[in-house]
Design a protein around this motif. Structure first.
Motif, PDB file in Angstrom:
ATOM      1  N   LYS A 298     -21.771   6.486 -18.947  1.00 46.72           N
ATOM      2  CA  LYS A 298     -21.963   7.683 -17.932  1.00 46.72           C
ATOM      3  C   LYS A 298     -23.109   8.485 -18.333  1.00 46.72           C
ATOM      4  O   LYS A 298     -23.370   8.716 -19.597  1.00 46.72           O
ATOM      5  CB  LYS A 298     -20.670   8.243 -18.309  1.00 46.72           C
ATOM      6  N   PRO A 299     -23.731   8.962 -17.585  1.00 48.80           N
ATOM      7  CA  PRO A 299     -25.126   9.778 -17.969  1.00 48.80           C
ATOM      8  C   PRO A 299     -24.523  11.083 -18.621  1.00 48.80           C
ATOM      9  O   PRO A 299     -23.577  11.631 -18.183  1.00 48.80           O
ATOM     10  CB  PRO A 299     -25.866   9.986 -16.469  1.00 48.80           C
ATOM     11  N   ILE A 300     -25.097  11.541 -19.579  1.00 49.31           N
ATOM     12  CA  ILE A 300     -24.760  12.843 -20.245  1.00 49.31           C
ATOM     13  C   ILE A 300     -25.823  13.820 -20.090  1.00 49.31           C
ATOM     14  O   ILE A 300     -25.708  14.348 -19.316  1.00 49.31           O
ATOM     15  CB  ILE A 300     -24.296  12.411 -21.742  1.00 49.31           C
ATOM     16  N   ILE A 301     -26.811  13.635 -20.977  1.00 55.88           N
ATOM     17  CA  ILE A 301     -27.915  14.675 -21.046  1.00 55.88           C
ATOM     18  C   ILE A 301     -29.179  14.088 -21.476  1.00 55.88           C
ATOM     19  O   ILE A 301     -29.253  13.520 -22.305  1.00 55.88           O
ATOM     20  CB  ILE A 301     -27.449  15.913 -21.847  1.00 55.88           C
ATOM     21  N   LYS A 302     -30.120  14.319 -20.508  1.00 54.74           N
ATOM     22  CA  LYS A 302     -31.403  14.091 -20.885  1.00 54.74           C
ATOM     23  C   LYS A 302     -32.373  15.093 -20.327  1.00 54.74           C
ATOM     24  O   LYS A 302     -32.472  15.171 -19.212  1.00 54.74           O
ATOM     25  CB  LYS A 302     -31.872  12.530 -20.375  1.00 54.74           C
TER      26      LYS A 302
ATOM     27  N   LEU B 222     -36.614  21.772 -18.109  1.00 57.25           N
ATOM     28  CA  LEU B 222     -36.167  20.804 -18.654  1.00 57.25           C
ATOM     29  C   LEU B 222     -35.465  19.940 -17.265  1.00 57.25           C
ATOM     30  O   LEU B 222     -34.702  20.684 -16.759  1.00 57.25           O
ATOM     31  CB  LEU B 222     -35.121  21.044 -19.674  1.00 57.25           C
ATOM     32  N   GLU B 223     -35.626  18.667 -17.160  1.00 58.92           N
ATOM     33  CA  GLU B 223     -35.283  18.048 -15.827  1.00 58.92           C
ATOM     34  C   GLU B 223     -34.013  17.270 -16.433  1.00 58.92           C
ATOM     35  O   GLU B 223     -34.133  16.555 -17.277  1.00 58.92           O
ATOM     36  CB  GLU B 223     -36.294  17.524 -15.070  1.00 58.92           C
ATOM     37  N   VAL B 224     -32.848  17.059 -15.656  1.00 63.29           N
ATOM     38  CA  VAL B 224     -32.089  15.949 -15.760  1.00 63.29           C
ATOM     39  C   VAL B 224     -32.298  14.715 -15.101  1.00 63.29           C
ATOM     40  O   VAL B 224     -32.893  14.582 -14.009  1.00 63.29           O
ATOM     41  CB  VAL B 224     -30.509  16.604 -14.822  1.00 63.29           C
ATOM     42  N   LEU B 225     -32.402  13.846 -16.160  1.00 65.45           N
ATOM     43  CA  LEU B 225     -32.950  12.636 -15.767  1.00 65.45           C
ATOM     44  C   LEU B 225     -31.566  11.513 -15.883  1.00 65.45           C
ATOM     45  O   LEU B 225     -30.911  11.477 -16.596  1.00 65.45           O
ATOM     46  CB  LEU B 225     -34.106  11.991 -16.785  1.00 65.45           C
TER      47      LEU B 225
ATOM     48  N   ASN C  30     -33.291  26.981 -18.919  1.00 67.04           N
ATOM     49  CA  ASN C  30     -32.391  25.715 -19.246  1.00 67.04           C
ATOM     50  C   ASN C  30     -31.355  25.948 -20.119  1.00 67.04           C
ATOM     51  O   ASN C  30     -31.776  26.868 -21.197  1.00 67.04           O
ATOM     52  CB  ASN C  30     -33.061  24.510 -19.652  1.00 67.04           C
ATOM     53  N   TYR C  31     -30.304  25.480 -20.073  1.00 69.10           N
ATOM     54  CA  TYR C  31     -29.088  25.953 -21.015  1.00 69.10           C
ATOM     55  C   TYR C  31     -28.192  25.011 -21.211  1.00 69.10           C
ATOM     56  O   TYR C  31     -27.920  24.121 -20.373  1.00 69.10           O
ATOM     57  CB  TYR C  31     -28.313  27.392 -20.251  1.00 69.10           C
ATOM     58  N   LEU C  32     -27.339  24.736 -22.347  1.00 71.59           N
ATOM     59  CA  LEU C  32     -26.195  24.074 -22.577  1.00 71.59           C
ATOM     60  C   LEU C  32     -25.050  24.719 -22.313  1.00 71.59           C
ATOM     61  O   LEU C  32     -24.854  25.984 -22.803  1.00 71.59           O
ATOM     62  CB  LEU C  32     -26.306  23.539 -23.953  1.00 71.59           C
ATOM     63  N   GLN C  33     -24.126  24.304 -21.406  1.00 70.75           N
ATOM     64  CA  GLN C  33     -22.981  24.714 -21.127  1.00 70.75           C
ATOM     65  C   GLN C  33     -21.991  24.201 -21.748  1.00 70.75           C
ATOM     66  O   GLN C  33     -21.478  23.002 -21.580  1.00 70.75           O
ATOM     67  CB  GLN C  33     -22.566  24.863 -19.887  1.00 70.75           C
ATOM     68  N   ILE C  34     -21.080  24.603 -22.789  1.00 69.08           N
ATOM     69  CA  ILE C  34     -19.680  23.963 -23.509  1.00 69.08           C
ATOM     70  C   ILE C  34     -18.613  24.479 -23.043  1.00 69.08           C
ATOM     71  O   ILE C  34     -18.397  25.893 -23.229  1.00 69.08           O
ATOM     72  CB  ILE C  34     -20.037  24.184 -24.798  1.00 69.08           C
ATOM     73  N   ASP C  35     -18.032  23.773 -22.397  1.00 68.48           N
ATOM     74  CA  ASP C  35     -16.617  23.962 -21.705  1.00 68.48           C
ATOM     75  C   ASP C  35     -15.360  23.544 -22.477  1.00 68.48           C
ATOM     76  O   ASP C  35     -15.625  22.318 -22.803  1.00 68.48           O
ATOM     77  CB  ASP C  35     -16.552  23.746 -20.237  1.00 68.48           C
TER      78      ASP C  35
ATOM     79  N   SER D  54     -22.680  20.110 -20.918  1.00 66.68           N
ATOM     80  CA  SER D  54     -23.524  19.692 -19.740  1.00 66.68           C
ATOM     81  C   SER D  54     -24.752  20.684 -19.822  1.00 66.68           C
ATOM     82  O   SER D  54     -24.808  21.735 -20.450  1.00 66.68           O
ATOM     83  CB  SER D  54     -22.835  20.055 -18.347  1.00 66.68           C
ATOM     84  N   HIS D  55     -25.871  20.068 -19.128  1.00 64.79           N
ATOM     85  CA  HIS D  55     -27.055  20.805 -19.222  1.00 64.79           C
ATOM     86  C   HIS D  55     -27.094  21.575 -17.914  1.00 64.79           C
ATOM     87  O   HIS D  55     -26.690  21.072 -16.661  1.00 64.79           O
ATOM     88  CB  HIS D  55     -28.475  19.778 -19.176  1.00 64.79           C
ATOM     89  N   ILE D  56     -27.533  22.954 -17.800  1.00 64.76           N
ATOM     90  CA  ILE D  56     -27.354  23.544 -16.454  1.00 64.76           C
ATOM     91  C   ILE D  56     -28.697  24.472 -16.548  1.00 64.76           C
ATOM     92  O   ILE D  56     -29.264  24.984 -17.615  1.00 64.76           O
ATOM     93  CB  ILE D  56     -26.259  24.480 -16.522  1.00 64.76           C
ATOM     94  N   LYS D  57     -29.204  24.703 -15.268  1.00 66.87           N
ATOM     95  CA  LYS D  57     -30.414  25.401 -14.955  1.00 66.87           C
ATOM     96  C   LYS D  57     -30.161  26.848 -14.879  1.00 66.87           C
ATOM     97  O   LYS D  57     -29.073  27.151 -14.618  1.00 66.87           O
ATOM     98  CB  LYS D  57     -31.265  24.876 -13.809  1.00 66.87           C
ATOM     99  N   ARG D  58     -30.929  27.812 -14.743  1.00 63.19           N
ATOM    100  CA  ARG D  58     -30.597  29.254 -14.816  1.00 63.19           C
ATOM    101  C   ARG D  58     -30.260  29.433 -13.401  1.00 63.19           C
ATOM    102  O   ARG D  58     -29.338  30.419 -13.375  1.00 63.19           O
ATOM    103  CB  ARG D  58     -31.865  30.120 -15.000  1.00 63.19           C
ATOM    104  N   ARG D  59     -30.847  28.949 -12.349  1.00 61.99           N
ATOM    105  CA  ARG D  59     -30.453  29.163 -11.027  1.00 61.99           C
ATOM    106  C   ARG D  59     -29.035  28.747 -10.661  1.00 61.99           C
ATOM    107  O   ARG D  59     -28.248  29.002  -9.746  1.00 61.99           O
ATOM    108  CB  ARG D  59     -31.446  28.685 -10.007  1.00 61.99           C
ATOM    109  N   SER D  60     -28.636  27.814 -11.610  1.00 63.77           N
ATOM    110  CA  SER D  60     -27.030  27.214 -11.474  1.00 63.77           C
ATOM    111  C   SER D  60     -25.996  27.819 -12.391  1.00 63.77           C
ATOM    112  O   SER D  60     -24.810  27.254 -12.447  1.00 63.77           O
ATOM    113  CB  SER D  60     -27.175  25.572 -11.344  1.00 63.77           C
ATOM    114  N   LEU D  61     -26.299  28.933 -13.107  1.00 66.65           N
ATOM    115  CA  LEU D  61     -25.521  29.595 -14.117  1.00 66.65           C
ATOM    116  C   LEU D  61     -24.081  30.064 -13.192  1.00 66.65           C
ATOM    117  O   LEU D  61     -24.091  30.306 -11.960  1.00 66.65           O
ATOM    118  CB  LEU D  61     -25.964  30.570 -14.780  1.00 66.65           C
TER     119      LEU D  61
END
Length: 717
Positions: free
Chosen positions: A701-705, A681-684, A365-370, A471-478
């Motif tokens: 608006k859902p942000i990160i959980k 870590l799951e996005v809820l 699990n990662y945080l991506q800051i754009d 945003s929260h991003i999973k490894r497989r979605s990098l």
């Protein structure tokens, strides 16, 4: 007799740990190291070295012309006009002699009292540079903590600082190492002079400059490959690594670079932070400037990895380090120590030590800051601001989750070639290792992220087009652009030291898991037997309780930054209040991490409590006969205590002794990587707050959980 003994000189605040010189094998290994550093391109060519000298000569002539111009414009008399002078000094990696090809040159311009910073340095000199064809990419930063101008002169990158001294004439033989140079100087001048003064002092305090330079090149290269070279990200920068290496050179004054690299990892793997690293005794001086002193300055007590500069006024050069980044660096010190030990038995080589850290394989699990901006110039300014604030996001997450959610910031940014005005940063996320997970444990960091974004958007030079999203991003979605060549690897790295250690850890963890499962099954059988025994009420009750634990536990929702109401809409949950812990506690006690294991299907995570976790570090040391060097290290423990005599903190803060334990002391945590066996870590979906007196709640608006799945009962799965 050693060179130190012959000269009768002692370097540092204590006696050396060892005066032993190199063996023949050490000479061979040092030659191999020097060749390795040459082959990877860490040394510039002779042509580039000559070009740098020429550029520095041109820069010196530019500032001399500039000072004559402004002296004439301000109507100085003929004598002062004739003697008007400005002088260029160098510092940083170039002055230390460890710069590589293409590296910038840190320079300082020292000018007289009538040449002001705002009107003349960032005025007339900036105008002169902007009109010169050989000067490109001019970027003044007058509002920085240390104001500077960055530019390229004939293709060589220059960072130019300015120090305005209270002198009418700057002599050509000016010695800025004298403390008197700081008298009546403004605060920005003191900070600007500090770089040169510290660099020169380091070179005076090491016993062998050439060995120091080779070792520092080695450690800088290692830190960059392992992703721990970045002051702004909360790791260590160039001056920090130089001070750490210099201290090792003092403790082993006759050792060659091969030996010094090994001792570096041995010593700092066992260093008991927050005890400070000092190259010399701290002088309070007579000018009244503030020096690092936790007894008097409360904010100094918050520093968890103090590395003190040797020039007056002494400062902590590593105040950016956080609990998470310290944990990562101590893990890397442990890894380096083990590889150096393996090299002594030819089970590893320099390639193994310098293996790049696979950041995007280390976490799930990662945080991506754009970030983005309207044009290249705006993006450069926006990047500089956001990078300076990213450390605050790490600190906020640590604080708001009570250090239960750990962050690993990547020290560099990434850019998608198809989106030139966008830039991305990444942070690895994991739950704190060694703490049993609660069922359905959640980390709600939406408020934390919003607070961070609000701080970043408060940039004084903000203009429309400067945007940031998290945003929260999973490894497989990098995204693919984070991988070399923009190509996602088809499989994880294999055959590396890190991958082998992970495999060994999984095998040992599986054994622990099997043992835990067997024990749980036996306890379950005993409880069932006990519940059927008519004469044993205790067993019957215990069995009934166990049956209840098989039911799913309610989710534990950790809310941060805002009060959490109870189920009846009453007062805030007292468990969510702010928590203040001792900032100067020892964050690096060995054996503090618990083992984490996964089963073959990667669903059930078993946590086995380390029985020695609560033991003091002396109890965790492996009982084996110490080597001669270890005995020397143990006997020389006074070097830390001598420092403590100068900074007696028993009245202000609880500080451990600075005595380094024996080199053979090892941790019971077998893993070199605290990020192994990371949980999901799951996005809820965002849960609406419960408000008793309102019929409806405005949609957000859902942000990160983030949700961590914990273990179920092994006997019920």
């Amino acid at each position: 007799m050693s060179s130190v003994q012959q000269n009768g000189q002692r370097f540092g605040i204590t006696e050396p740990i060892s005066l032993g010189g190199p063996a023949e094998l050490d000479v061979i290994k040092t030659r191999e190291l020097e060749k390795y550093l040459q082959d990877v391109g860490l040394y510039e060519s002779d042509e580039e070295a000559v070009k740098r000298e020429e550029v520095l000569g041109i820069l010196d002539q530019i500032v001399k012309t500039w000072i004559k111009t402004i002296s004439r414009a301000k109507g100085l008399n003929d004598q002062l006009l004739h003697e008007a002078n400005a002088k260029i000094f160098t510092f940083g990696s170039y002055r230390l002699g460890v710069h590589g090809p293409g590296a910038d040159i840190d320079t300082l311009c020292v000018g007289p009292r009538h040449a002001t910073r705002e009107g003349d340095f960032f005025g007339e000199l900036q105008r002169m540079l902007s009109e010169m064809p050989e000067v490109t990419e001019l970027h003044p930063v007058p509002d920085a903590h240390v104001p500077l101008m960055g530019f390229k002169l004939n293709g060589v990158s220059i960072d130019l600082l300015y120090a305005q001294l209270p002198l009418w004439v700057i002599p050509e033989d000016l010695d800025i190492s004298q403390d008197s140079i700081l008298q009546n100087a403004d605060e920005q001048t003191v900070r600007s002079l500090n770089g040169c003064r510290v660099t020169d002092q380091i070179l005076r305090l090491v016993p062998n400059i050439q060995n120091f330079r080779t070792t520092l090149r080695c450690m800088r290269f290692w830190a960059k490959r392992r992703g721990v070279y970045s002051n702004v990200s909360g790791f260590l920068g160039g001056i920090n690594w130089a001070l750490l290496v210099a201290r090792i050179c003092q403790l082993y004054p006759n050792a060659l670079p091969n030996m010094l690299a090994s001792r570096f990892f041995r010593v700092y793997n066992q260093w008991r932070w927050p005890n400070p690293v000092l190259l010399c005794s701290m002088d309070e001086g007579s000018l009244g400037l503030q020096v690092w002193d936790p007894r008097r300055n409360p904010k100094d007590r918050l520093h968890i990895m103090p590395i003190i500069t040797p020039a007056y006024p002494c400062m902590n050069s590593s105040y950016n380090v956080s609990a998470s980044t310290l944990r990562i660096m101590t893990g890397e010190f442990q890894r380096g120590k083990e590889i150096c030990e393996a090299m002594e038995t030819n089970k590893a080589d320099w390639d193994t030590l310098f293996e790049p850290f696979a950041f995007f394989e280390a976490y799930k699990n990662y945080l991506q800051i754009d970030i983005s901006a309207a044009n290249v110039d705006d993006l450069r300014k926006w990047k500089g601001w956001v990078e300076s604030r990213l450390r605050q996001l790490t600190l906020k997450i640590e604080r708001h989750t009570y250090d239960m959610l750990q962050c690993h910031p990547h020290p560099h940014d990434f850019q998608d070639a198809s989106r030139p005005l966008n830039c991305s940063y990444f942070m690895g996320l994991q739950r704190k290792q060694g703490v049993p997970a609660a069922e359905g444990e959640q980390f709600d960091i939406r408020r934390t992220v919003e607070e961070f974004k609000h701080t970043v958007n408060g940039y004084m030079l903000w203009i429309p087009g400067m945007e940031i999203s998290v945003s929260h991003i999973k490894r497989r979605s990098l995204p693919n652009f984070v991988f070399p060549g923009g190509i996602r690897p088809s499989h994880t790295s294999k055959g590396t030291w890190d991958s082998k250690r992970r495999s060994e850890h999984r095998i040992s963890s599986a054994a622990v898991s099997n043992t835990t499962t067997t024990t749980t099954t036996e306890m379950s059988s005993e409880s069932k037997a006990g519940s059927n025994s008519p004469g044993d009420g205790r067993k019957r009750k215990w069995g009934a309780d166990e049956a209840l634990t098989d039911q799913p536990k309610p989710s534990k929702h950790i809310a941060v930054s805002v009060p959490v109401e109870n189920s009846e809409g009453g007062s805030p949950n007292p468990s969510v209040g702010s928590i203040c812990s001792s900032p100067m506690k020892d964050y690096c006690t060995n054996g503090k991490s618990d083992h984490i294991s996964k089963d073959s299907v990667d669903k059930v995570v078993v946590f086995s409590k380390d029985p020695a976790e609560s033991l003091p570090i002396e109890k965790i040391a492996t009982p084996q006969a110490p080597s001669q060097e270890a005995e020397e290290l143990e006997e020389s423990g006074d070097f830390g205590n001598q420092m403590i005599q100068q900074i007696t903190l028993q009245d202000a803060i609880p500080m451990a002794t600075a005595t380094i334990p024996p080199l053979e002391a090892t941790t019971l945590n077998g893993s070199l990587f605290p990020n192994e066996a990371v949980e999901e870590l799951e996005v809820l979906p965002m849960r609406q707050p419960e408000v008793a007196h309102r019929a409806s709640v405005q949609q957000r608006k859902p942000i990160i959980k983030l949700n961590f799945n914990s273990l179920g009962k092994t006997n019920g799965k």
